[in-house]
Design a protein around this motif. Structure first.
Motif, PDB file in Angstrom:
ATOM      1  N   MET A   1       0.791 -13.371  13.750  1.00 41.91           N
ATOM      2  CA  MET A   1       1.541 -12.819  12.633  1.00 41.91           C
ATOM      3  C   MET A   1       1.056 -13.479  11.338  1.00 41.91           C
ATOM      4  O   MET A   1       0.751 -14.660  11.310  1.00 41.91           O
ATOM      5  N   ASP A   2       1.019 -12.710  10.300  1.00 40.05           N
ATOM      6  CA  ASP A   2       0.608 -13.163   8.974  1.00 40.05           C
ATOM      7  C   ASP A   2       1.518 -14.304   8.495  1.00 40.05           C
ATOM      8  O   ASP A   2       2.735 -14.245   8.652  1.00 40.05           O
ATOM      9  N   GLU A   3       0.908 -15.343   7.924  1.00 37.09           N
ATOM     10  CA  GLU A   3       1.671 -16.506   7.449  1.00 37.09           C
ATOM     11  C   GLU A   3       2.713 -16.117   6.397  1.00 37.09           C
ATOM     12  O   GLU A   3       3.816 -16.648   6.367  1.00 37.09           O
ATOM     13  N   GLY A   4       2.353 -15.183   5.531  1.00 37.99           N
ATOM     14  CA  GLY A   4       3.289 -14.729   4.501  1.00 37.99           C
ATOM     15  C   GLY A   4       4.498 -14.043   5.110  1.00 37.99           C
ATOM     16  O   GLY A   4       5.641 -14.299   4.710  1.00 37.99           O
ATOM     17  N   VAL A   5       4.259 -13.190   6.072  1.00 39.22           N
ATOM     18  CA  VAL A   5       5.364 -12.492   6.739  1.00 39.22           C
ATOM     19  C   VAL A   5       6.254 -13.507   7.460  1.00 39.22           C
ATOM     20  O   VAL A   5       7.490 -13.403   7.421  1.00 39.22           O
ATOM     21  N   THR A   6       5.651 -14.495   8.059  1.00 43.12           N
ATOM     22  CA  THR A   6       6.428 -15.542   8.731  1.00 43.12           C
ATOM     23  C   THR A   6       7.334 -16.268   7.744  1.00 43.12           C
ATOM     24  O   THR A   6       8.503 -16.531   8.037  1.00 43.12           O
ATOM     25  N   ALA A  18      13.608  -5.288   9.659  1.00 43.72           N
ATOM     26  CA  ALA A  18      13.110  -4.535   8.502  1.00 43.72           C
ATOM     27  C   ALA A  18      11.806  -5.141   7.978  1.00 43.72           C
ATOM     28  O   ALA A  18      10.883  -4.414   7.593  1.00 43.72           O
ATOM     29  N   ILE A  19      11.716  -6.460   7.976  1.00 44.28           N
ATOM     30  CA  ILE A  19      10.492  -7.142   7.530  1.00 44.28           C
ATOM     31  C   ILE A  19       9.325  -6.762   8.438  1.00 44.28           C
ATOM     32  O   ILE A  19       8.243  -6.417   7.962  1.00 44.28           O
ATOM     33  N   ASP A  20       9.551  -6.832   9.733  1.00 41.59           N
ATOM     34  CA  ASP A  20       8.490  -6.496  10.689  1.00 41.59           C
ATOM     35  C   ASP A  20       8.064  -5.038  10.543  1.00 41.59           C
ATOM     36  O   ASP A  20       6.869  -4.725  10.557  1.00 41.59           O
ATOM     37  N   ASP A  21       9.034  -4.138  10.393  1.00 38.71           N
ATOM     38  CA  ASP A  21       8.716  -2.715  10.253  1.00 38.71           C
ATOM     39  C   ASP A  21       7.913  -2.449   8.988  1.00 38.71           C
ATOM     40  O   ASP A  21       6.890  -1.760   9.018  1.00 38.71           O
ATOM     41  N   LEU A  22       8.362  -3.003   7.866  1.00 41.43           N
ATOM     42  CA  LEU A  22       7.681  -2.755   6.596  1.00 41.43           C
ATOM     43  C   LEU A  22       6.309  -3.419   6.558  1.00 41.43           C
ATOM     44  O   LEU A  22       5.335  -2.824   6.089  1.00 41.43           O
ATOM     45  N   SER A  23       6.213  -4.629   7.075  1.00 36.24           N
ATOM     46  CA  SER A  23       4.918  -5.314   7.057  1.00 36.24           C
ATOM     47  C   SER A  23       3.895  -4.609   7.953  1.00 36.24           C
ATOM     48  O   SER A  23       2.695  -4.671   7.689  1.00 36.24           O
ATOM     49  N   ALA A  24       4.364  -3.926   8.979  1.00 38.32           N
ATOM     50  CA  ALA A  24       3.453  -3.204   9.875  1.00 38.32           C
ATOM     51  C   ALA A  24       2.811  -2.004   9.194  1.00 38.32           C
ATOM     52  O   ALA A  24       1.716  -1.581   9.571  1.00 38.32           O
ATOM     53  N   SER A  26       2.772  -1.580   5.462  1.00 40.64           N
ATOM     54  CA  SER A  26       2.518  -1.696   4.028  1.00 40.64           C
ATOM     55  C   SER A  26       1.694  -2.936   3.677  1.00 40.64           C
ATOM     56  O   SER A  26       2.198  -4.067   3.750  1.00 40.64           O
ATOM     57  N   GLU A  27       0.465  -2.700   3.254  1.00 40.85           N
ATOM     58  CA  GLU A  27      -0.385  -3.803   2.795  1.00 40.85           C
ATOM     59  C   GLU A  27       0.201  -4.422   1.531  1.00 40.85           C
ATOM     60  O   GLU A  27       0.125  -5.639   1.344  1.00 40.85           O
ATOM     61  N   ASP A  28       0.784  -3.605   0.675  1.00 43.50           N
ATOM     62  CA  ASP A  28       1.404  -4.129  -0.555  1.00 43.50           C
ATOM     63  C   ASP A  28       2.517  -5.123  -0.221  1.00 43.50           C
ATOM     64  O   ASP A  28       2.625  -6.179  -0.839  1.00 43.50           O
ATOM     65  N   PHE A  29       3.336  -4.798   0.760  1.00 46.01           N
ATOM     66  CA  PHE A  29       4.412  -5.697   1.167  1.00 46.01           C
ATOM     67  C   PHE A  29       3.841  -6.982   1.752  1.00 46.01           C
ATOM     68  O   PHE A  29       4.315  -8.070   1.447  1.00 46.01           O
ATOM     69  N   ARG A  30       2.810  -6.867   2.568  1.00 44.07           N
ATOM     70  CA  ARG A  30       2.185  -8.065   3.136  1.00 44.07           C
ATOM     71  C   ARG A  30       1.624  -8.956   2.028  1.00 44.07           C
ATOM     72  O   ARG A  30       1.693 -10.182   2.117  1.00 44.07           O
ATOM     73  N   GLU A  31       1.088  -8.350   0.981  1.00 42.48           N
ATOM     74  CA  GLU A  31       0.562  -9.120  -0.148  1.00 42.48           C
ATOM     75  C   GLU A  31       1.691  -9.870  -0.864  1.00 42.48           C
ATOM     76  O   GLU A  31       1.538 -11.040  -1.228  1.00 42.48           O
ATOM     77  N   ILE A  32       2.826  -9.225  -1.056  1.00 38.37           N
ATOM     78  CA  ILE A  32       3.980  -9.896  -1.666  1.00 38.37           C
ATOM     79  C   ILE A  32       4.411 -11.064  -0.782  1.00 38.37           C
ATOM     80  O   ILE A  32       4.744 -12.142  -1.284  1.00 38.37           O
TER      81      ILE A  32
END
Length: 85
Positions: A1-6, A18-24, A26-32
């Motif tokens: 899992m991406d460190e940012g998402v963690t 919701a975090i897991d669903d959106l991060s899966a 949306s690259e923009d969300f993962r960047e945030i």
């Protein structure tokens, strides 16, 4: 899992699904999320720094984290269909 998402999952444990669903999807969300994790890391470093700009930088990173938290919450709110709220 991406460190940012963690990092975001730790900050918002009630919204992990919701975090897991959106991060899966949306690259923009993962960047945030990455920006959020980077800001938290920088804040930790400045908290223990002896640099004369320490206090100024701590405040700056606290403000950045607060702004990113609001942006994350807004993205999560927008990703949930109105009927599911």
């Amino acid at each position: 899992m991406d460190e940012g998402v963690t990092a975001v999952r730790r900050q918002f444990p009630a919204r992990i699904t919701a975090i897991d669903d959106l991060s899966a999807r949306s690259e923009d969300f993962r960047e945030i999320c990455r920006d959020f994790a980077d800001a938290q890391s920088a804040l930790q470093k400045w908290n223990v720094s002896t640099d004369r700009k320490r206090n100024q930088r701590v405040v700056e990173y606290q403000e950045l984290i607060a702004e990113l938290s609001k942006e994350i919450e807004g993205a999560l709110d927008a990703s949930v269909p109105p009927t599911a709220r």
